[in-house]
Design an enzyme around this catalytic site. Structure first.
Site, PDB file in Angstrom:
ATOM      1  CB  CYS A 181      47.429  44.363  41.263  1.00 27.45           C
ATOM      2  SG  CYS A 181      47.077  44.767  40.323  1.00 27.45           S
ATOM      3  CB  CYS A 185      43.594  46.009  39.323  1.00 29.31           C
ATOM      4  SG  CYS A 185      44.758  44.437  38.697  1.00 29.31           S
TER       5      CYS A 185
END
Length: 78
Positions: A11, A14
């Site tokens: 994501c 991240c």
């Protein structure tokens, strides 16, 4: 050299956490090897219940949300 693992499914948070680790290490002059772990089983086995997670030299230091920049610098400097 510090071994860093960034745990997360890929994501935006991240990816940002991974970039923060690399940028902070470069600013501190700390040599790091960063590994991105996206496998859900590996993430769970590492004890990460909320992503992104960051482990430094095998020790989980952060999980959930983006890390505080000052704390990240401290972890990398230790």
């Amino acid at each position: 050299m510090k071994s860093i693992k960034v745990y997360g499914p890929g994501c935006k948070r991240c990816e940002t956490a991974e970039a923060m680790v690399k940028d902070t290490a470069a600013n501190l002059g700390v040599e790091v090897e960063v590994e991105k772990v996206t496998d859900p089983k590996a993430i769970a086995m590492a004890g990460v219940m909320s992503t992104p997670g960051i482990a430094i030299d095998g020790k989980l230091v952060h999980a959930g949300g983006l890390p505080d920049a000052a704390k990240l610098a401290g972890w990398l400097s230790a």
